[in-house]
Design a protein around this motif. Structure first.
Motif, mmCIF file in Angstrom:
data_model
loop_
_atom_site.group_PDB
_atom_site.id
_atom_site.type_symbol
_atom_site.label_atom_id
_atom_site.label_comp_id
_atom_site.label_asym_id
_atom_site.label_seq_id
_atom_site.Cartn_x
_atom_site.Cartn_y
_atom_site.Cartn_z
ATOM 1 N N PHE A 1 0.861 -1.191 0.000
ATOM 2 C CA PHE A 1 0.000 0.000 0.000
ATOM 3 C C PHE A 1 0.891 1.233 0.000
ATOM 4 C CE2 PHE A 1 0.267 -1.958 4.210
ATOM 5 C CZ PHE A 1 0.841 -0.963 4.975
ATOM 6 N N THR A 2 0.324 2.344 -0.449
ATOM 7 C CA THR A 2 1.127 3.564 -0.600
ATOM 8 C C THR A 2 0.770 4.647 0.405
ATOM 9 O OG1 THR A 2 -0.429 4.470 -2.229
ATOM 10 C CG2 THR A 2 1.429 3.170 -3.072
ATOM 11 N N HIS A 3 -0.345 4.474 1.114
ATOM 12 C CA HIS A 3 -0.771 5.493 2.073
ATOM 13 C C HIS A 3 -1.729 4.854 3.071
ATOM 14 C CE1 HIS A 3 -3.597 5.401 -1.282
ATOM 15 N NE2 HIS A 3 -4.520 6.006 -0.544
ATOM 16 N N ILE A 4 -1.900 5.521 4.215
ATOM 17 C CA ILE A 4 -2.744 5.018 5.302
ATOM 18 C C ILE A 4 -3.843 6.039 5.571
ATOM 19 C CG2 ILE A 4 -2.785 4.222 7.707
ATOM 20 C CD1 ILE A 4 0.284 3.795 7.463
ATOM 21 N N VAL A 5 -5.069 5.555 5.645
ATOM 22 C CA VAL A 5 -6.199 6.410 5.999
ATOM 23 C C VAL A 5 -6.895 5.753 7.191
ATOM 24 C CG1 VAL A 5 -8.265 7.605 5.218
ATOM 25 C CG2 VAL A 5 -6.452 7.067 3.571
ATOM 26 N N SER A 6 -7.058 6.514 8.264
ATOM 27 C CA SER A 6 -7.544 5.966 9.528
ATOM 28 C C SER A 6 -8.820 6.655 9.999
ATOM 29 C CB SER A 6 -6.453 6.145 10.597
ATOM 30 O OG SER A 6 -6.905 5.718 11.870
ATOM 31 N N SER A 7 -9.556 5.920 10.790
ATOM 32 C CA SER A 7 -10.584 6.546 11.622
ATOM 33 C C SER A 7 -9.891 7.515 12.578
ATOM 34 C CB SER A 7 -11.306 5.468 12.444
ATOM 35 O OG SER A 7 -11.947 6.021 13.581
ATOM 36 N N PRO A 8 -10.533 8.642 12.912
ATOM 37 C CA PRO A 8 -9.911 9.556 13.864
ATOM 38 C C PRO A 8 -10.015 9.097 15.320
ATOM 39 C CG PRO A 8 -12.007 10.438 13.143
ATOM 40 C CD PRO A 8 -11.766 9.203 12.325
ATOM 41 N N LEU A 9 -10.813 8.079 15.614
ATOM 42 C CA LEU A 9 -10.911 7.601 16.996
ATOM 43 C C LEU A 9 -9.563 7.054 17.434
ATOM 44 C CD1 LEU A 9 -14.419 5.851 16.961
ATOM 45 C CD2 LEU A 9 -13.833 8.142 17.807
ATOM 46 N N LYS A 10 -9.165 7.363 18.670
ATOM 47 C CA LYS A 10 -7.774 7.122 19.086
ATOM 48 C C LYS A 10 -7.355 5.666 19.000
ATOM 49 C CE LYS A 10 -8.768 9.002 23.063
ATOM 50 N NZ LYS A 10 -8.853 9.495 24.473
ATOM 51 N N ARG A 11 -8.252 4.730 19.233
ATOM 52 C CA ARG A 11 -7.847 3.328 19.177
ATOM 53 C C ARG A 11 -7.406 2.926 17.765
ATOM 54 N NH1 ARG A 11 -13.493 3.469 20.053
ATOM 55 N NH2 ARG A 11 -14.811 2.210 18.656
ATOM 56 N N ALA A 12 -8.005 3.547 16.749
ATOM 57 C CA ALA A 12 -7.607 3.278 15.370
ATOM 58 C C ALA A 12 -6.405 4.130 14.969
ATOM 59 C CB ALA A 12 -8.782 3.540 14.423
ATOM 60 N N PHE A 13 -6.450 5.417 15.291
ATOM 61 C CA PHE A 13 -5.388 6.306 14.816
ATOM 62 C C PHE A 13 -4.039 5.948 15.438
ATOM 63 C CE2 PHE A 13 -3.054 10.166 13.859
ATOM 64 C CZ PHE A 13 -3.454 10.406 12.556
ATOM 65 N N VAL A 14 -4.042 5.579 16.710
ATOM 66 C CA VAL A 14 -2.784 5.169 17.358
ATOM 67 C C VAL A 14 -2.264 3.879 16.725
ATOM 68 C CG1 VAL A 14 -1.767 4.354 19.528
ATOM 69 C CG2 VAL A 14 -3.206 6.405 19.508
ATOM 70 N N THR A 15 -3.170 2.944 16.413
ATOM 71 C CA THR A 15 -2.766 1.728 15.695
ATOM 72 C C THR A 15 -2.109 2.092 14.372
ATOM 73 O OG1 THR A 15 -4.563 0.440 16.726
ATOM 74 C CG2 THR A 15 -3.593 -0.449 14.712
ATOM 75 N N ALA A 16 -2.711 3.033 13.640
ATOM 76 C CA ALA A 16 -2.153 3.475 12.354
ATOM 77 C C ALA A 16 -0.779 4.101 12.540
ATOM 78 C CB ALA A 16 -3.107 4.471 11.693
ATOM 79 N N GLU A 17 -0.613 4.886 13.602
ATOM 80 C CA GLU A 17 0.687 5.514 13.865
ATOM 81 C C GLU A 17 1.771 4.464 14.127
ATOM 82 O OE1 GLU A 17 -0.233 9.873 15.739
ATOM 83 O OE2 GLU A 17 -0.538 8.154 17.062
ATOM 84 N N TYR A 18 1.410 3.403 14.862
ATOM 85 C CA TYR A 18 2.377 2.336 15.128
ATOM 86 C C TYR A 18 2.812 1.663 13.835
ATOM 87 C CZ TYR A 18 2.514 2.183 20.237
ATOM 88 O OH TYR A 18 2.759 2.473 21.556
ATOM 89 N N VAL A 19 1.865 1.416 12.938
ATOM 90 C CA VAL A 19 2.191 0.800 11.656
ATOM 91 C C VAL A 19 3.108 1.710 10.844
ATOM 92 C CG1 VAL A 19 1.227 0.076 9.432
ATOM 93 C CG2 VAL A 19 0.102 -0.607 11.564
ATOM 94 N N ARG A 20 2.738 2.959 10.746
ATOM 95 C CA ARG A 20 3.539 3.916 9.971
ATOM 96 C C ARG A 20 4.965 4.005 10.524
ATOM 97 N NH1 ARG A 20 3.821 10.079 10.150
ATOM 98 N NH2 ARG A 20 4.025 10.756 7.995
#
Length: 198
Positions: free
Chosen positions: A59-78
């Motif tokens: 994948f080339t980019h990440i788009v997340s839900s703004p709810l913290k449980r999702a966004f923090v998960t996305a930050e860890y992946v990035r």
């Protein structure tokens, strides 16, 4: 209703929260990851970084839900991908990727009302209809494709993914594990879902 783009995408449900562990309905309530959830997010990040290290560009980019449980998960992946490969992927959020609002059911034990909510014969007081969730999930995923040059990684929620399953013509009420990366690929007959094994 807008149709789902027939393009591949990746999906990652957020890591575990205390409410997940206690089998409580979360919905739109912004509950943070617990320690298990943080570890799950780390593990998912390393699983996905492994693919990049092998020379793949899943994948080339990440788009997340703004709810913290999702966004923090996305930050860890990035962060895991950046640390391991030097590739810093664009990360953005989309309010339409938020979990369904379960109204007065939030914070209460999950009950046997879920199937009736999916088929439209029950909506929790102050809650959101399944068809509404499905429509905004489709719109958000279609927009996510336009935010990058390749497939997006969507980081969001379990009920929201049920809406996407409905849009893909798949069995709807299937529980998605926390923080297990999944690839969705359209085929001539149907969508194919592949989870990365731990």
């Amino acid at each position: 209703m807008t149709q789902l783009c027939t393009k591949p995408f990746w999906f990652l449900r957020h890591g575990e929260t205390e409410w997940n562990a206690r089998h409580l309905s979360q919905g739109r309530t912004d509950i943070p990851l617990n320690e298990t959830g943080l570890e799950q997010a780390r593990r998912a990040g390393h699983q996905l970084a492994d693919l990049f290290e092998k020379g793949e560009r899943p994948f080339t980019h990440i788009v997340s839900s703004p709810l913290k449980r999702a966004f923090v998960t996305a930050e860890y992946v990035r962060e895991a991908i950046a640390q391991r490969t030097g590739i810093t992927l664009p990360l953005s959020d989309d309010a339409d990727l938020q979990e369904v609002s379960f109204g007065v059911q939030e914070g209460k034990p999950m009950g046997d009302w879920y199937n009736t909510w999916i088929n439209g014969t029950f909506v929790p007081e102050q809650g959101e209809r399944f068809v509404t969730l499905k429509a905004r999930g489709i719109a958000a995923l279609n927009r996510a494709h336009d935010r990058g040059t390749g497939a997006p990684l969507i980081v969001a929620h379990g009920a929201l993914f049920r809406g996407l399953r409905a849009a893909m013509g798949l069995e709807i009420n299937v529980r998605l594990p926390n923080a297990v990366p999944l690839k969705a690929t359209p085929s001539e007959e149907n969508w194919v879902l592949e989870m990365l094994s731990a």
